[in-house]
Design a protein around this motif. Structure first.
Motif: not given
Length: 229
Positions: A11, A14-18, A20-21, A94, A97-98, A101
């Motif tokens: 990726t 660390m976080d798709p909510a922010t 990240d892809r 981890f 969640k990606f 999303h």
């Protein structure tokens, strides 16, 4: 028939909510605990920049990914590949969640609603409490060659994780013609089987020899594995 898919992703962070892809997905297939050679592997254009921290982990640059398909273009092929399989993922929360999303963003069902998942990190922590249980640490502990893993890569990491998982959960694959690295990792089991076989080949005249079949050996390995925990 038991079908399992060992999966890994890379990726941009660390976080798709922010924002990240996913930039890479790698999967290897096992049927009845045997690697089949049926792989799924794609690089994905994340449609955003590549942070240097992420690049240092996997080496996938913005330039390299610029002509790769976006997630929406590969999503259906990916869903078709994993259909009917049980997923094995190291630190599954981890990757899931990606993947959830990305799928939900294009109107597809989340992976969590479609597949059962085994978290191999949890399996390792149960077996080796208080120890380091990263993929590299497990390879070292179990005698699995990971010398080609200079950078993280989704397909290579999936192939290595498949070997790690088979050894951690019994290593039956090695007893029936599996990967060389796995065979080396369960040398003690093989030597025991060989010793038992040699003993069985020299029965007395009135001794009836009944050899264990594959299912019986598998059941025995599962029984022994309980004590390893």
């Amino acid at each position: 028939m038991s079908r399992q898919i060992v999966l890994d992703t890379e990726t941009t962070g660390m976080d798709p909510a922010t924002g990240d892809r996913i930039v890479e997905i790698g999967c290897v297939e096992m049927v009845d605990r045997m690697l089949t050679g049926n792989h799924f592997h794609v690089y994905i254009n994340p449609e955003r920049d590549m942070p240097v921290e992420a690049f240092n982990v996997h080496g996938l640059s913005e330039e390299f990914l610029s002509d790769k398909p976006v997630f929406a273009k590969i999503a259906q092929d990916f869903v078709n590949y994993i259909d009917g399989g049980e997923l094995i993922i190291h630190n599954a929360a981890f990757d899931m969640k990606f993947l959830d999303h990305e799928l939900e963003n294009i109107g597809l069902k989340s992976l969590s609603s479609q597949c059962s998942v085994i978290d191999s990190l949890k399996v390792a922590r149960d077996m080796y409490p208080g120890q380091r249980n990263s993929l590299d640490a497990l390879c070292k502990r179990l005698g699995i060659d990971n010398s080609k893993r200079t950078l993280h890569g989704a397909l290579l990491d999936s192939e290595i994780l498949a070997q790690v998982y088979l050894v951690m959960t019994g290593g039956q694959d090695s007893l029936f013609g599996g990967d060389t690295a796995i065979e080396q990792s369960v040398e003690v089991s093989q030597n025991l089987m060989a010793a038992l076989a040699d003993t069985a080949k020299v029965p007395s005249d009135k001794t009836r020899v009944i050899y264990a079949n594959a299912d019986e050996v598998s059941a025995h390995d599962a029984f022994v594995a309980k004590f390893k925990k």
